[in-house]
Scaffold this active site. Structure first.
Site, short mmCIF file in Angstrom:
data_model
loop_
_atom_site.label_atom_id
_atom_site.label_comp_id
_atom_site.label_asym_id
_atom_site.label_seq_id
_atom_site.Cartn_x
_atom_site.Cartn_y
_atom_site.Cartn_z
CG ASP A 59 4.27 26.40 52.49
OD1 ASP A 59 4.82 25.99 51.45
OD2 ASP A 59 4.42 25.85 53.60
CG HIS A 102 7.74 24.77 52.62
ND1 HIS A 102 6.56 24.19 53.06
CD2 HIS A 102 8.67 23.79 52.68
CE1 HIS A 102 6.77 22.92 53.35
NE2 HIS A 102 8.04 22.65 53.14
CB SER A 141 7.80 19.84 55.04
OG SER A 141 7.34 19.82 53.71
#
Length: 724
Positions: A655, A690, A570
């Site tokens: 995501d 995610h 991330s």
């Protein structure tokens, strides 16, 4: 065999590879002959001009908000097939790692039970099942547990499943749960009377998963998400048994740099509407006993001021930074003046060297979670005598936190503890006697703490700032300057990446790896000031800290040149993208998970989920100064014609936090521009978001993929003989 192969002519490389696998034709000869080359995405120039600067994005076409465009899906499928092909020789290694991860897990396990509102609650998992089962029984009962929700049943027929919340009405009769079945953090809320087996028909769609009951047992408050940006922005009141279309909108936030959330006070009398950005907060209050009463503003927002209230025994308790960036704790018992700082009384004054990160209210005790010198301390204060006690910890570097304490009428405090050599543990301490009891420690099969060594280092960065590093290795396999080294980093949002235990990590340590966590600026490991030194105008510190830590660890003999690896996800994936542009020669291999790499383009597009709420973190590139600063480190915009490390990049099609097209575009551009023959692999999970695969066993597959990639690089002659 030749006949089969001839029939495959004319098919795309991805389809051909999959059919070869299906036909069982992966002999070395066939595989060599039919080995597909790396996919090369087509170039379709897309021009963007702002502040007199023109950028040409050849891969902008990979963005598909609907995630259905055939050419996009085909490209991602080709990349997956190519990744599968390149890692084919390591399948047995990946399986061995998966089996190790699986074997360390306790197959049948349960949480430490806790009491709340007349019932004892627990979760448990059973052998062979991916998801938790949630249960309760009356306090002090020795009878059978009542199953509230079996996550395995709820997940049937779905590729992805996550429960975001489970909450029981105050009268203990009705249950509401929030569930995400795609991985985009969009939750459906369902209801069931606990004494009935059937779920009710009134399902609430498109929520954030944040749900709170009023005390009338009929009203549930929830948060709606914007359908395009996915920002949680509306607070809605739902009456049990009615349709969602009849729900009442209570509050809507019009500033899209703020997020909306809900919570209930310790007293259970107040429901807080939280309206927060990364550096400013505001709260509205709902009377939990009168849910139809008009909401009230606690204290109007003031840019740069954060405050976080609770309510207990007729008073408001507020953690705030209005006097100092490191927060103090204040009280207010004047219902007419809680919107005035001058009416707040100082309970815990802010200090320059201690960051107050949280607090817990009990009838007889105030408990503080404070951070000093990079480590968390838990302090207990007797309301009557003002006597203070600190919880003591054994390791030089550790992670500690206030755990679940839902009932304030007790002298017992539960807290969590872990270190890089201590599995996650739940303790209970009697705050009167200071007697401490270990309630549960994660059971790790075949683990002996004595075999491992953890250290805490302070590395001096190029600007003289000392950066903490936590590392761990297996004692009998450590040889000065000879070991492979994996460095993990994040460095964003003030999130503290504290040194904690990982049973998965043992698969690397037991093969001679040293594992290090670089607590770089931008994170919260040294408090709020550490965060401020690694955001917006200071963001470059995050990247240079990581590179400085890498060089220092090599110099100090914790890793061998040519065997240095980096990993992040991330915002940590942004970190990975920056360091491979800035110092590619340092790293043999990099794993970048769901990486935020197209920073300029994303931050210029407020329609993309999370963009507007991130302006305080990165800056708004509509501002010219912020534009040039962000462009100076944005990984996608700084790809060079140079040799890059071997890289594994992972993403999820659904995501909602970092859109799949960012890593897809990044890989496409890297493949076009990079020099040499280093591996560049993209793995897109077509059924997740995610967080990767859902379920405790499915998630192990993601870890096994990452670790097997690193270990294959450690033995390239065996697994990648074609690499120089």
């Amino acid at each position: 065999m030749r006949t089969h192969l001839n029939r495959l002519s004319g098919l795309s490389g991805a389809v051909k590879f999959c059919l070869i696998a299906l036909l069982g034709l992966q002999t070395s000869a066939v595989f060599a002959e039919e080995r597909m080359t790396a996919p090369m995405a087509k170039k379709q120039p897309h021009t963007m001009t702002i502040h007199g600067d023109t950028r040409v994005d050849n891969y902008y076409w990979l963005r598909d908000d609907e995630r259905k465009a055939p050419e996009v899906i085909d490209y991602l499928t080709q990349e997956n097939a190519y990744t599968q092909q390149e890692l084919k020789s390591g399948e047995s290694l990946k399986k061995a790692i998966y089996d190790e991860l699986f074997s360390r897990m306790k197959q049948d396990d349960e949480s430490v039970p806790y009491d709340f509102n007349g019932y004892t609650y627990r979760t448990r998992v059973v052998a062979g099942k991916n998801y938790a089962i949630y249960e309760r029984r009356p306090v002090n009962s020795q009878g059978e547990w009542t199953v509230l929700v079996d996550g395995n049943q709820r997940a049937e027929g779905t590729e992805y499943y996550r429960m975001g919340a489970l909450t029981i009405s105050p009268d203990n009769t009705i249950m509401a749960i929030a569930e995400d079945r795609q991985g985009r953090n969009e939750f459906a809320v369902s209801f069931r009377k606990i004494n009935e087996s059937q779920w009710q028909n009134d399902v609430l769609m498109n929520t954030s998963g944040n749900i709170v009951w009023a005390n009338d047992n009929q009203t549930l408050f929830y948060v709606n998400k914007d359908k395009q940006t996915l920002l949680p922005y509306q607070v809605v009141s739902h009456k049990l048994g009615t349709k969602q279309a009849q729900d009442k909108l209570l509050y809507e936030e019009n500033d899209d740099t703020f997020y909306v959330s809900l919570s209930k006070s310790t007293s259970k009398e107040i429901i807080f509407i939280g309206i927060t950005s990364t550096e400013t907060s505001e709260y509205r209050i709902i009377d939990a006993n009168q849910p139809d009463k008009a909401i009230e503003t606690f204290k109007p927002r003031q840019t740069g001021v954060e405050y976080y209230p609770d309510h207990f025994n007729g008073k408001f308790y507020i953690r705030s930074n209005h006097q100092n960036p490191l927060f103090g704790l204040y009280t207010n018992n004047n219902a007419e003046k809680h919107n005035d700082f001058s009416a707040w009384s100082t309970l815990i004054a802010p200090r320059d060297d201690v960051d107050l990160e949280g607090f817990e209210l009990f009838n007889n005790w105030l408990v503080l979670e404070e951070r000093a010198n990079g480590l968390v301390n838990i302090r207990q204060i007797d309301w009557q005598t003002q006597q203070e006690n600190y919880v003591t910890f054994d390791d030089p570097a550790y992670m500690a936190w206030i755990s679940n304490n839902p009932e304030p009428n007790t002298n017992k405090l539960r807290y969590g503890y872990s270190s890089m050599t201590t599995p996650s543990s739940v303790y209970e301490i009697n705050m009167q006697t200071q007697e401490k009891q270990l309630l549960k420690q994660e059971d790790i099969k075949n683990f002996d703490k004595a075999n491992y060594q953890s250290e805490r280092l302070w590395i001096t960065a190029n600007d003289g700032v000392k950066v903490p590093v936590s590392l761990v290795y297996r004692k009998d396999l450590f040889k000065q300057g000879k070991n492979p080294l994996l460095i993990y980093g994040y460095g964003a949002y003030g999130y503290g990446l504290d040194p904690s235990f990982s049973s998965s990590r043992l698969s690397l340590l037991d093969r001679g790896f040293v594992y290090a966590i670089a607590h770089i600026r931008g994170g919260g490991e040294l408090g709020k000031k550490w965060y401020l030194q690694g955001k917006t105008i200071h963001k470059m510190n995050t990247f240079t800290d990581f590179i400085d830590v890498t060089n220092a660890l090599i110099d100090q003999g914790y890793g061998k040149k040519g065997h240095i690896y980096a990993m992040g996800g991330s915002a940590g994936g942004l970190l990975m993208g920056a360091i491979v542009n800035m110092a590619p020669e340092l790293y043999e291999g990099v794993v970048s998970a769901v990486p935020f790499v197209d920073v300029v383009t994303t931050m210029l597009d407020p329609s993309i989920p999370l963009t507007t709420g991130e302006y305080d973190e990165w800056g708004n590139p509509e501002n010219e100064e912020a534009y040039w600063r962000i462009k100076s480190y944005s990984p996608y915009d700084n790809i060079k014609a140079q040799r890059y490390p071997h890289m594994l990049v992972t993403t999820g099609l659904h995501d909602s936090q970092v859109q799949y097209w960012e890593p897809a575009k990044w890989v496409a551009k890297l493949r076009d521009m990079k020099q040499g023959n280093s591996l560049l692999l993209l793995e897109t999970n077509m059924n997740a978001g995610h967080g990767g695969k859902s379920g405790r066993f499915n998630a192990l597959d993601d870890i096994a993929l990452d670790y097997s990639f690193l270990l294959m690089l450690e033995d390239k002659a065996k697994y990648f003989p074609y690499l120089k």
